[in-house]
Design a protein around this motif. Structure first.
Motif, short mmCIF file in Angstrom:
data_model
loop_
_atom_site.label_atom_id
_atom_site.label_comp_id
_atom_site.label_asym_id
_atom_site.label_seq_id
_atom_site.Cartn_x
_atom_site.Cartn_y
_atom_site.Cartn_z
N PRO A 134 0.82 -1.22 0.00
CA PRO A 134 0.00 0.00 0.00
C PRO A 134 0.85 1.26 0.00
N GLY A 135 0.37 2.31 -0.69
CA GLY A 135 1.09 3.57 -0.68
C GLY A 135 0.53 4.55 -1.70
N ASP A 136 0.68 5.82 -1.38
CA ASP A 136 0.27 6.91 -2.28
C ASP A 136 1.50 7.27 -3.12
N ARG A 137 1.65 6.63 -4.27
CA ARG A 137 2.83 6.84 -5.09
C ARG A 137 2.46 6.78 -6.58
N HIS A 138 3.35 7.32 -7.37
CA HIS A 138 3.20 7.29 -8.82
C HIS A 138 4.25 6.35 -9.40
N VAL A 139 3.80 5.39 -10.19
CA VAL A 139 4.66 4.34 -10.73
C VAL A 139 4.69 4.45 -12.25
N LEU A 140 5.89 4.45 -12.81
CA LEU A 140 6.07 4.46 -14.26
C LEU A 140 6.72 3.15 -14.68
N ASP A 141 6.09 2.46 -15.63
CA ASP A 141 6.58 1.18 -16.14
C ASP A 141 6.97 1.38 -17.60
N ILE A 142 8.28 1.44 -17.87
CA ILE A 142 8.79 1.70 -19.22
C ILE A 142 8.87 0.40 -20.00
N ALA A 143 8.37 0.42 -21.24
CA ALA A 143 8.26 -0.78 -22.07
C ALA A 143 7.39 -1.80 -21.34
N SER A 185 8.79 13.14 -11.64
CA SER A 185 7.35 12.88 -11.68
C SER A 185 6.91 11.61 -10.98
N PHE A 186 7.81 10.64 -10.82
CA PHE A 186 7.39 9.31 -10.35
C PHE A 186 8.22 8.85 -9.16
N ASP A 187 7.56 8.16 -8.24
CA ASP A 187 8.22 7.62 -7.07
C ASP A 187 8.94 6.31 -7.38
N THR A 188 8.39 5.53 -8.30
CA THR A 188 8.98 4.26 -8.72
C THR A 188 9.02 4.22 -10.24
N GLY A 199 14.59 10.82 -3.89
CA GLY A 199 14.25 9.81 -2.90
C GLY A 199 13.52 8.61 -3.48
N GLY A 200 13.14 8.68 -4.77
CA GLY A 200 12.42 7.60 -5.42
C GLY A 200 13.35 6.47 -5.85
N GLU A 201 12.76 5.40 -6.40
CA GLU A 201 13.52 4.21 -6.76
C GLU A 201 13.40 3.90 -8.24
N VAL A 202 14.47 3.32 -8.77
CA VAL A 202 14.53 2.86 -10.16
C VAL A 202 14.89 1.39 -10.13
N ILE A 203 14.12 0.57 -10.86
CA ILE A 203 14.34 -0.87 -10.88
C ILE A 203 14.43 -1.35 -12.32
N VAL A 208 13.03 11.38 -14.65
CA VAL A 208 11.61 11.44 -14.25
C VAL A 208 11.38 10.90 -12.85
N CYS A 209 12.40 10.26 -12.26
CA CYS A 209 12.26 9.75 -10.90
C CYS A 209 12.34 10.91 -9.90
N ALA A 210 11.46 10.91 -8.93
CA ALA A 210 11.45 11.96 -7.92
C ALA A 210 12.60 11.77 -6.94
#
Length: 218
Positions: free
Chosen positions: A51-60, A118-121, A148-152, A144-146
């Motif tokens: 759970p969380g109030d976050r914005h997630v971007l999934d590339i490809a 723009s995105f937290d993840t 403190g945000g994460e990139v995976i 585009v990662c905010a």
């Protein structure tokens, strides 16, 4: 010239079988028949579903393989956005993986249509090795990662049989790129990423990085 892999990803028929048939088989292949990649993928999905109030971007994002996991725990103004260059993949995603917090956008990973921070993840899973000129995509992910945000990232790596003579040439003919063991880590480091973690599963690698909360001092 368009590679074999790129033609497959753009084919409407392939987009229909990708999620249920091709992806599980291909994922197992990254672990050379073992379960390492599948085990990490299962843990990642559980993490994305928290759970969380976050914005997630999934590339490809393909046909939306991760949209259900990444969106079901979202709260507040949380959103999942999947971006892909393949119109057929996005059409399949819209049919099979819809959701009230899910949006799909057609776009180029080299020039993402989103503002800075723009995105937290930010995810790019099982796709970077197919993208022409892939390293600038990491630049865009960090942009585009905010703070403190994460990139995976999950992609290929030169390990085990991928390091054998001729492996890179065979992969190149099909459009698959095999990354050096430290190639992506070095790129992320130059971009100022912190808390870099790399997990290798056969000929695949997961990289988990964070964007610094504060900009580096000049």
């Amino acid at each position: 010239m368009v590679s074999i892999a790129q033609r497959l990803m753009a084919a409407p028929v392939f987009s229909q079988v990708y999620e249920r048939a091709w992806r599980p088989l291909f994922t197992r292949g990254f672990s050379l028949g073992g379960s390492g990649t599948a085990d990490y993928d299962r843990a990642l999905r559980a993490r994305l579903a928290q759970p969380g109030d976050r914005h997630v971007l999934d590339i490809a994002c393909g046909p939306g393989n991760y949209s259900g996991d990444a969106s079901k725990g979202l709260t507040g103004d949380g959103r999942y956005v999947g971006v892909d260059f393949s119109a057929s993949m996005l059409a399949q995603a819209a049919r099979d993986n819809r959701g009230s917090r899910v949006t799909y956008v057609r776009g180029d990973a080299h020039k993402l249509p989103f503002p800075d921070d723009s995105f937290d993840t930010v995810l790019c899973l099982a796709a970077l090795y197919l993208i022409p000129d892939p390293l600038p995509v990491l630049d865009e992910m960090m942009r585009v990662c905010a703070p403190g945000g994460e990139v995976i990232v999950f992609t290929s790596v030169e390990a085990s049989i991928a390091a054998l003579p001729g492996a890179r040439q065979v992969a190149g003919l099909s459009g698959l790129r095999i990354f050096g063991r430290d190639e992506l880590l070095m790129r992320f480091s130059r971009l100022g990423a912190v808390h870099l973690e790399q997990t290798i599963t056969g000929v695949g690698q997961y990289i988990h990085a964070h964007k610094a909360s504060e900009p580096p001092h000049a």
